[in-house]
Scaffold this motif. Sequence first.
Motif, PDB file in Angstrom:
ATOM      1  N   PRO B 126       0.186 -16.102  15.862  1.00 22.06           N
ATOM      2  CA  PRO B 126       0.674 -17.116  14.470  1.00 22.06           C
ATOM      3  C   PRO B 126      -0.965 -16.890  13.451  1.00 22.06           C
ATOM      4  O   PRO B 126      -0.031 -17.064  11.733  1.00 22.06           O
ATOM      5  N   ILE B 127      -1.476 -16.314  13.103  1.00 21.19           N
ATOM      6  CA  ILE B 127      -2.226 -16.249  12.663  1.00 21.19           C
ATOM      7  C   ILE B 127      -1.646 -14.875  10.938  1.00 21.19           C
ATOM      8  O   ILE B 127      -2.167 -14.769  10.190  1.00 21.19           O
ATOM      9  N   GLN B 128      -1.652 -14.304  12.074  1.00 25.12           N
ATOM     10  CA  GLN B 128      -0.490 -12.856  11.537  1.00 25.12           C
ATOM     11  C   GLN B 128       0.283 -13.519  10.762  1.00 25.12           C
ATOM     12  O   GLN B 128       0.370 -12.699   9.477  1.00 25.12           O
ATOM     13  N   LYS B 129       1.306 -14.119  10.921  1.00 22.88           N
ATOM     14  CA  LYS B 129       2.462 -14.908  10.436  1.00 22.88           C
ATOM     15  C   LYS B 129       1.877 -15.205   9.163  1.00 22.88           C
ATOM     16  O   LYS B 129       2.229 -14.631   7.934  1.00 22.88           O
ATOM     17  N   VAL B 130       1.187 -15.933   9.056  1.00 26.84           N
ATOM     18  CA  VAL B 130       0.606 -16.957   7.945  1.00 26.84           C
ATOM     19  C   VAL B 130       0.239 -16.229   7.629  1.00 26.84           C
ATOM     20  O   VAL B 130       0.317 -16.583   5.756  1.00 26.84           O
ATOM     21  N   ALA B 131      -0.803 -14.912   7.745  1.00 27.35           N
ATOM     22  CA  ALA B 131      -1.795 -14.183   7.039  1.00 27.35           C
ATOM     23  C   ALA B 131      -0.757 -13.239   5.794  1.00 27.35           C
ATOM     24  O   ALA B 131      -0.965 -13.094   4.599  1.00 27.35           O
ATOM     25  N   ASP B 132       0.002 -13.317   6.465  1.00 31.41           N
ATOM     26  CA  ASP B 132       1.190 -11.821   6.132  1.00 31.41           C
ATOM     27  C   ASP B 132       2.024 -12.363   4.944  1.00 31.41           C
ATOM     28  O   ASP B 132       1.690 -12.161   4.290  1.00 31.41           O
ATOM     29  N   ALA B 133       2.551 -13.999   5.404  1.00 33.75           N
ATOM     30  CA  ALA B 133       3.205 -14.496   4.546  1.00 33.75           C
ATOM     31  C   ALA B 133       2.682 -14.923   3.169  1.00 33.75           C
ATOM     32  O   ALA B 133       2.879 -15.110   2.142  1.00 33.75           O
ATOM     33  N   LEU B 134       1.157 -15.465   3.116  1.00 30.25           N
ATOM     34  CA  LEU B 134       0.809 -15.888   1.827  1.00 30.25           C
ATOM     35  C   LEU B 134       0.194 -14.553   1.450  1.00 30.25           C
ATOM     36  O   LEU B 134      -0.127 -15.005   0.144  1.00 30.25           O
ATOM     37  N   PHE B 135      -0.127 -13.693   1.390  1.00 30.33           N
ATOM     38  CA  PHE B 135      -0.651 -12.410   1.026  1.00 30.33           C
ATOM     39  C   PHE B 135       1.170 -11.624   0.187  1.00 30.33           C
ATOM     40  O   PHE B 135       0.619 -11.328  -0.999  1.00 30.33           O
ATOM     41  N   GLU B 136       2.455 -11.429   1.167  1.00 35.88           N
ATOM     42  CA  GLU B 136       3.037 -11.936   0.172  1.00 35.88           C
ATOM     43  C   GLU B 136       3.314 -12.863  -1.364  1.00 35.88           C
ATOM     44  O   GLU B 136       3.904 -11.889  -2.240  1.00 35.88           O
ATOM     45  N   LEU B 137       3.335 -13.796  -0.422  1.00 34.83           N
ATOM     46  CA  LEU B 137       3.225 -14.705  -1.811  1.00 34.83           C
ATOM     47  C   LEU B 137       2.431 -14.313  -3.065  1.00 34.83           C
ATOM     48  O   LEU B 137       2.604 -14.374  -4.030  1.00 34.83           O
ATOM     49  N   LEU B 138       1.114 -13.584  -2.596  1.00 35.39           N
ATOM     50  CA  LEU B 138       0.629 -13.295  -3.859  1.00 35.39           C
ATOM     51  C   LEU B 138       0.634 -11.931  -4.320  1.00 35.39           C
ATOM     52  O   LEU B 138       0.387 -12.130  -5.256  1.00 35.39           O
ATOM     53  N   VAL B 139       1.139 -11.018  -3.538  1.00 36.27           N
ATOM     54  CA  VAL B 139       2.047  -9.842  -4.192  1.00 36.27           C
ATOM     55  C   VAL B 139       3.302 -10.676  -5.800  1.00 36.27           C
ATOM     56  O   VAL B 139       3.168 -10.467  -6.434  1.00 36.27           O
ATOM     57  N   LEU B 140       3.847 -11.138  -5.285  1.00 40.31           N
ATOM     58  CA  LEU B 140       4.902 -12.084  -5.640  1.00 40.31           C
ATOM     59  C   LEU B 140       4.382 -12.057  -7.281  1.00 40.31           C
ATOM     60  O   LEU B 140       4.612 -12.153  -8.328  1.00 40.31           O
ATOM     61  N   ILE B 141       3.276 -13.282  -6.999  1.00 31.31           N
ATOM     62  CA  ILE B 141       2.839 -13.824  -7.930  1.00 31.31           C
ATOM     63  C   ILE B 141       1.878 -12.827  -8.574  1.00 31.31           C
ATOM     64  O   ILE B 141       0.904 -12.767  -9.380  1.00 31.31           O
ATOM     65  N   LYS B 142       2.244 -11.803  -8.896  1.00 32.82           N
ATOM     66  CA  LYS B 142       1.020 -10.673  -8.909  1.00 32.82           C
ATOM     67  C   LYS B 142      -0.424 -10.852  -9.047  1.00 32.82           C
ATOM     68  O   LYS B 142      -1.159 -10.044  -9.707  1.00 32.82           O
ATOM     69  N   ILE B 143      -1.084 -11.122  -8.127  1.00 34.33           N
ATOM     70  CA  ILE B 143      -2.914 -11.673  -8.024  1.00 34.33           C
ATOM     71  C   ILE B 143      -3.220 -10.013  -7.285  1.00 34.33           C
ATOM     72  O   ILE B 143      -3.904  -9.808  -7.327  1.00 34.33           O
ATOM     73  N   CYS B 144      -2.095 -10.027  -6.417  1.00 36.84           N
ATOM     74  CA  CYS B 144      -2.854  -9.020  -5.184  1.00 36.84           C
ATOM     75  C   CYS B 144      -2.178  -7.943  -4.988  1.00 36.84           C
ATOM     76  O   CYS B 144      -0.317  -8.099  -5.443  1.00 36.84           O
ATOM     77  N   THR B 145      -2.029  -6.607  -5.209  1.00 40.16           N
ATOM     78  CA  THR B 145      -1.313  -5.761  -5.433  1.00 40.16           C
ATOM     79  C   THR B 145      -0.740  -5.084  -3.820  1.00 40.16           C
ATOM     80  O   THR B 145      -2.709  -4.774  -3.022  1.00 40.16           O
ATOM     81  N   PRO B 146       0.080  -4.641  -3.004  1.00 39.92           N
ATOM     82  CA  PRO B 146       0.293  -4.944  -1.545  1.00 39.92           C
ATOM     83  C   PRO B 146      -0.676  -2.841  -0.966  1.00 39.92           C
ATOM     84  O   PRO B 146      -0.759  -2.743  -1.979  1.00 39.92           O
ATOM     85  N   PHE B 147      -0.397  -3.281   0.042  1.00 40.21           N
ATOM     86  CA  PHE B 147      -1.480  -2.098   0.466  1.00 40.21           C
ATOM     87  C   PHE B 147       0.168  -1.024   0.884  1.00 40.21           C
ATOM     88  O   PHE B 147       0.787  -1.353   1.738  1.00 40.21           O
ATOM     89  N   SER B 148       0.168   0.146   0.282  1.00 33.28           N
ATOM     90  CA  SER B 148       0.151   1.054   1.000  1.00 33.28           C
ATOM     91  C   SER B 148       0.523   2.277   1.457  1.00 33.28           C
ATOM     92  O   SER B 148      -0.606   1.550   2.953  1.00 33.28           O
ATOM     93  N   THR B 149       1.034   2.169   2.644  1.00 33.28           N
ATOM     94  CA  THR B 149       0.686   2.859   4.470  1.00 33.28           C
ATOM     95  C   THR B 149      -0.495   3.933   3.871  1.00 33.28           C
ATOM     96  O   THR B 149      -1.363   3.920   5.426  1.00 33.28           O
ATOM     97  N   GLU B 150      -0.174   4.780   3.072  1.00 34.72           N
ATOM     98  CA  GLU B 150      -1.845   5.046   2.474  1.00 34.72           C
ATOM     99  C   GLU B 150      -2.249   4.543   2.413  1.00 34.72           C
ATOM    100  O   GLU B 150      -3.897   5.153   3.546  1.00 34.72           O
ATOM    101  N   ASP B 151      -2.894   3.656   1.538  1.00 32.37           N
ATOM    102  CA  ASP B 151      -3.804   2.917   2.050  1.00 32.37           C
ATOM    103  C   ASP B 151      -4.234   2.283   3.112  1.00 32.37           C
ATOM    104  O   ASP B 151      -5.637   2.250   3.478  1.00 32.37           O
ATOM    105  N   ILE B 152      -3.351   1.727   4.009  1.00 25.76           N
ATOM    106  CA  ILE B 152      -3.565   1.536   5.728  1.00 25.76           C
ATOM    107  C   ILE B 152      -4.793   2.879   6.099  1.00 25.76           C
ATOM    108  O   ILE B 152      -5.047   3.013   7.312  1.00 25.76           O
TER     109      ILE B 152
END
Lengths: 139, 247
Positions: B126-152
């Motif tokens: 559940p934490i993962q889901k919430v965190a993922d959702a939050l992160f995608e939200l932040l990506v949408l409003i351009k605060i965070c850049t998404p992690f590419s597979t290369e980054d990972i």
Amino acid sequence: MFFPSPARIVARLTKLEKLLTLLNGAARYRSWEVDRTQALGSREYYAPYITIVPGISIKYPWVLLTATFAESNILGLLATGALLLYGGRYLERAWSSTEYVKFFALVAFIPNVVAYLLYIALYSLTGNTGLAYVLTLAL
Amino acid sequence: MSGANRASRSTSISGGVSVQAAFLVAFKQLVPEHTVTVAKGLVRMRVKHFPAIFLLANTISGIAFSTDTAMILAWVGFFTSWTYLRFFRVSPSLATASTGEGDLIHGDASDTFAFSQFFPDVVQPPIQKVADALFELLVLIKICTPFSTEDIDTGNQQAAARGEHALPSLLNPTGGSSTRGGGARREEAERRRALALRALDQRLHTATVKQPTVARASEGGETLPETSYEPEQTGVRPQAQQSETTA
């Protein structure tokens, strides 16, 4: 940028911490002396020049930096002291000195600011001090 | 008014609790599989559980004994250091045979350092889901850049390289590999390798079952279409993972 050798940074930090803890203790004792209505360990007494006191720290902005180093009890002093000495030395070698100091400054400073703002916000919302009160309200 | 003012003053915020929390997070990033024994074998804990236990203790103490300043400081210190280490820290690369590009790495996108990994296995999904959702939200409003597979991948490589005792240990401050305590270290390295493999397998499995945006072991959604960068997967193989993973 010149930085002294790793061990000295850590040593300096712990020394600073010990100093400020002593100051904190002295200041708290002093303010207790002035007004003896409460017990010695009570939270009514505080050191406004060293620690952050949400109501009045606006007058003493440097406390955002010094509060991290002033522990309010011996246990805290020992725990933080040990962690700074051993953990700090380890981190300083794992990362470079510059990195470690950057990290430390960041983590010592930002939480103070956030906590300060949070308490101000809570106080102005509820008119009462302390998270405990807010929590008991919520429960 | 003076009474209320006085009341607001009786909370004084001080103490290195935030630094303690931050250090524990940093330890977890550096040596998550290290086992610490206290009191001659009475208490054994892995370093990766330290932050969670610390936060739990502070939370309980904060509520039960009203040491609320310590609780707040601990949580904020935790968040500050995790955010910094995950997204902002520019670190030199430990794995020389990695992507072959520059030697600086931004943040740490490895799977084992995701937010949900700080908490017990039971509550991770559940934490993962919430965190993922939050992160995608932040990506949408351009605060965070998404992690590419290369980054990972890079993050995982770094994590594996750290496990190959490229770092000084608490007992061996000079760093580098040494023959001292070889058995325990090897076991530790094995565990890290196994975890990294498991994470990689999980990711490959979900990637082949469904297409891009899928819940993964790390915070940060899969690459969004317009920002994805797909490097050639063939040339890049993490050096520490020796077994053959199905492409």
